[in-house]
Design a protein around this motif. Structure first.
Motif, PDB file in Angstrom:
ATOM      1  N   ILE A  85     100.915 -11.124 123.637  1.00  0.00           N
ATOM      2  CA  ILE A  85      99.883 -11.550 122.682  1.00  0.00           C
ATOM      3  C   ILE A  85      99.254 -10.303 122.085  1.00  0.00           C
ATOM      4  O   ILE A  85      98.816  -9.409 122.801  1.00  0.00           O
ATOM      5  CB  ILE A  85      98.804 -12.415 123.368  1.00  0.00           C
ATOM      6  N   LYS A  86      99.224 -10.271 120.766  1.00  0.00           N
ATOM      7  CA  LYS A  86      98.619  -9.142 120.074  1.00  0.00           C
ATOM      8  C   LYS A  86      97.119  -9.372 119.925  1.00  0.00           C
ATOM      9  O   LYS A  86      96.641 -10.498 119.950  1.00  0.00           O
ATOM     10  CB  LYS A  86      99.264  -8.975 118.693  1.00  0.00           C
ATOM     11  N   ASP A  87      96.408  -8.259 119.755  1.00  0.00           N
ATOM     12  CA  ASP A  87      94.969  -8.366 119.524  1.00  0.00           C
ATOM     13  C   ASP A  87      94.731  -9.082 118.202  1.00  0.00           C
ATOM     14  O   ASP A  87      95.295  -8.695 117.163  1.00  0.00           O
ATOM     15  CB  ASP A  87      94.331  -6.974 119.494  1.00  0.00           C
ATOM     16  N   GLN A  88      93.901 -10.111 118.244  1.00  0.00           N
ATOM     17  CA  GLN A  88      93.665 -10.889 117.046  1.00  0.00           C
ATOM     18  C   GLN A  88      92.473 -10.339 116.271  1.00  0.00           C
ATOM     19  O   GLN A  88      91.583  -9.703 116.840  1.00  0.00           O
ATOM     20  CB  GLN A  88      93.426 -12.353 117.416  1.00  0.00           C
ATOM     21  N   VAL A  89      92.466 -10.612 114.970  1.00  0.00           N
ATOM     22  CA  VAL A  89      91.370 -10.162 114.118  1.00  0.00           C
ATOM     23  C   VAL A  89      90.221 -11.165 114.180  1.00  0.00           C
ATOM     24  O   VAL A  89      89.071 -10.794 114.423  1.00  0.00           O
ATOM     25  CB  VAL A  89      91.856  -9.980 112.666  1.00  0.00           C
ATOM     26  N   PHE A  90      90.554 -12.443 113.992  1.00  0.00           N
ATOM     27  CA  PHE A  90      89.529 -13.492 114.058  1.00  0.00           C
ATOM     28  C   PHE A  90      89.163 -13.755 115.519  1.00  0.00           C
ATOM     29  O   PHE A  90      90.037 -13.903 116.376  1.00  0.00           O
ATOM     30  CB  PHE A  90      90.050 -14.782 113.428  1.00  0.00           C
ATOM     31  N   GLY A  91      87.877 -13.802 115.797  1.00  0.00           N
ATOM     32  CA  GLY A  91      87.412 -14.115 117.144  1.00  0.00           C
ATOM     33  C   GLY A  91      87.299 -12.919 118.052  1.00  0.00           C
ATOM     34  O   GLY A  91      86.907 -13.068 119.215  1.00  0.00           O
ATOM     35  N   SER A  92      87.628 -11.721 117.572  1.00  0.00           N
ATOM     36  CA  SER A  92      87.507 -10.507 118.386  1.00  0.00           C
ATOM     37  C   SER A  92      86.204  -9.795 118.054  1.00  0.00           C
ATOM     38  O   SER A  92      85.628  -9.978 116.971  1.00  0.00           O
ATOM     39  CB  SER A  92      88.695  -9.562 118.132  1.00  0.00           C
ATOM     40  N   ASN A  93      85.747  -8.960 118.996  1.00  0.00           N
ATOM     41  CA  ASN A  93      84.545  -8.180 118.753  1.00  0.00           C
ATOM     42  C   ASN A  93      84.778  -7.194 117.617  1.00  0.00           C
ATOM     43  O   ASN A  93      85.893  -6.657 117.454  1.00  0.00           O
ATOM     44  CB  ASN A  93      84.134  -7.424 120.014  1.00  0.00           C
ATOM     45  N   LEU A  94      83.740  -6.961 116.853  1.00  0.00           N
ATOM     46  CA  LEU A  94      83.873  -6.096 115.675  1.00  0.00           C
ATOM     47  C   LEU A  94      84.333  -4.694 116.056  1.00  0.00           C
ATOM     48  O   LEU A  94      85.236  -4.127 115.399  1.00  0.00           O
ATOM     49  CB  LEU A  94      82.532  -6.041 114.936  1.00  0.00           C
TER      50      LEU A  94
END
Length: 476
Positions: A275-284
């Motif tokens: 699983i790659k780090d997602q943009v939506f739902g991740s800390n800024l």
């Protein structure tokens, strides 16, 4: 006794009222009597104090008893306590899940007996009691959901009520304390009612508790064959629910728990590269660290696209785009696929603005961090305008670098939107209403939600109007 002739003479001397009563001849049947038929007949004159008692039909007596029960049951309107009533702006935006065109109108709203009734004037509730056939528009609050909303309307102080049958209503008032009182009153009424699974048609349940006669039950069964749309879902749920369903649900629940316990954690899957780090739902800050920047690349691309082809669009950022297309764009961004916002599938600029708002809304911690929320509120409450600007400027400078840089580029972009307000009709106040609750929110929602929303909007509005002072690099 003078015998029979004497009674005839006395009857002639009676007044017309006595003559009207007349002589009543009664036949007395007695199986044990040994007198002949002539002795069984008696002639008598009734006294004016004695009234003829009509025979009572058992069927009619039962019918009247049912009428008493039904009257007592069906007209609890007189006994219902009105919790709150007054004028509000109302708009129905969905009927049974089907979207409706939003049309605001002023309504006299009555909250009573676990439901809300809508009238055009304050006189109509009294008239409705006199007219048996009059039925106002109403909402059953059993299983309903209430929440503040900023995306369904550009107006301020708007909350939405959604019923279990898919009906949606918007209620609004420009006066803050009035709409806040209504929100709490309706929310308290919903909390006192049973949950969605226990919701049944109110009249049916009440009547069954009051009477068990066959005639009443048959009438109720006829009524329940065609339930109102407000209760249809809850009726189907109760009819289909059984002990076997409970066992099946428990079995499925236990299997799901075992599966979740055996499932590897998200961190493990990310370490393995599954699983790659997602943009939506991740800390800024995590998104910025992953991209080696202080402003997320997706935010920059959205801003560029809007400034390229959306500055003159009517209602930019206020009008919602197609949710399915927005979710598709979200998926593309999270999968790190090559993103080109000039592609024809993203030609609707409202899809781009909707995705940008969704990005900020889904941040685990908002752009204005939770620990700064109360400080920003105290700053905007200051009565002196210069002090307000200086206080907010100091708070912005204290923010983490990713938050401060992202905030600067976003507000610079929104300032360009507001500069075109004569074309796109988006003033600083409109942008404050749209972005206030999205960028700035408390960690735990409290009863001051409406008051917080007012300050959130004012903070964004002030930062747009005083952008140069707040984001300048010069020291005070």
């Amino acid at each position: 006794m003078q015998g029979l002739p004497a009674s005839d003479t006395s009857s002639e001397k009676l007044n017309p009222t006595h003559q009207h009563i007349g002589a009543v001849q009664m036949r007395i049947k007695n199986a044990n009597s040994h007198h002949d038929r002539h002795s069984q007949s008696k002639s008598m004159i009734l006294s004016e104090n004695v009234k003829v008692k009509e025979p009572i039909s058992r069927h009619r007596r039962n019918h009247s008893q049912h009428n008493l029960i039904l009257t007592d049951i069906i007209s609890p309107k007189e006994q219902t306590v009105v919790e709150k009533e007054g004028y509000l702006q109302k708009a129905k935006i969905a009927d049974g899940g089907k979207k409706l065109r939003k049309n605001w109108s002023t309504s006299w709203i009555v909250l009573a007996g676990g439901k809300i009734e809508f009238y055009k004037e304050s006189k109509q509730p009294a008239l409705a009691n006199l007219k048996a056939g009059y039925k106002p528009e109403w909402v059953d609050l059993c299983g309903a959901n209430i929440e503040w909303t900023t995306e369904k309307s550009s107006r301020k102080n708007v909350f939405q009520i959604t019923t279990i049958s898919g009906n949606e209503f918007l209620l609004q008032s420009d006066i803050d304390f009035i709409i806040l009182d209504w929100f709490h009153a309706i929310k308290n009424a919903i909390d006192r009612l049973p949950k969605e699974q226990s919701c049944t048609p109110r009249n049916l349940e009440f009547k069954l508790q009051r009477s068990s006669s066959s005639e009443l039950l048959s009438s109720l069964s006829t009524e329940s064959k065609e339930p109102k749309s407000e209760h249809r879902k809850s009726l189907i749920f109760r009819l289909n629910y059984s002990a076997s369903d409970t066992n099946d649900r428990n079995r499925v629940k236990s299997r799901l728990k075992k599966f979740i316990n055996r499932r590897p954690s998200l961190k493990t899957l990310q370490e393995k590269g599954l699983i790659k780090d997602q943009v939506f739902g991740s800390n800024l800050h995590l998104v910025c660290e992953h991209e080696n920047s202080t402003v997320p690349l997706f935010v920059k691309r959205c801003i560029e696209a809007v400034e390229k082809r959306g500055l003159d669009v009517d209602g930019i950022y206020r009008v919602s785009g197609n949710l399915a297309t927005i979710q598709k764009l979200r998926f593309v961004v999270n999968q790190e696929e090559k993103l080109n916002l000039d592609d024809s599938q993203w030609e609707d600029i409202h899809v781009v603005t909707g995705a940008l708002k969704m990005f900020f809304r889904e941040l685990p911690e908002p752009l204005f961090p939770y620990c700064f929320f109360e400080q920003f509120l105290e700053a905007i409450k200051n009565p002196d305008s210069n002090t307000r600007v200086k206080s907010i400027r100091h708070l912005v400078q204290k923010l983490p670098r990713p938050n401060r840089d992202t905030m600067k580029i976003l507000f610079e972009h929104l300032k360009k939107i507001a500069a075109k307000e004569s074309v796109n009709l988006m003033t600083t106040q409109s942008l404050g209403i749209v972005f206030g609750p999205t960028l700035l929110r408390p960690e735990k929602e409290t009863g001051n939600m409406a008051v917080h929303m007012l300050y959130q909007n004012q903070i964004v509005e002030l930062m747009l109007s005083e952008y140069n002072k707040i984001f300048s690099s010069e020291e005070d």
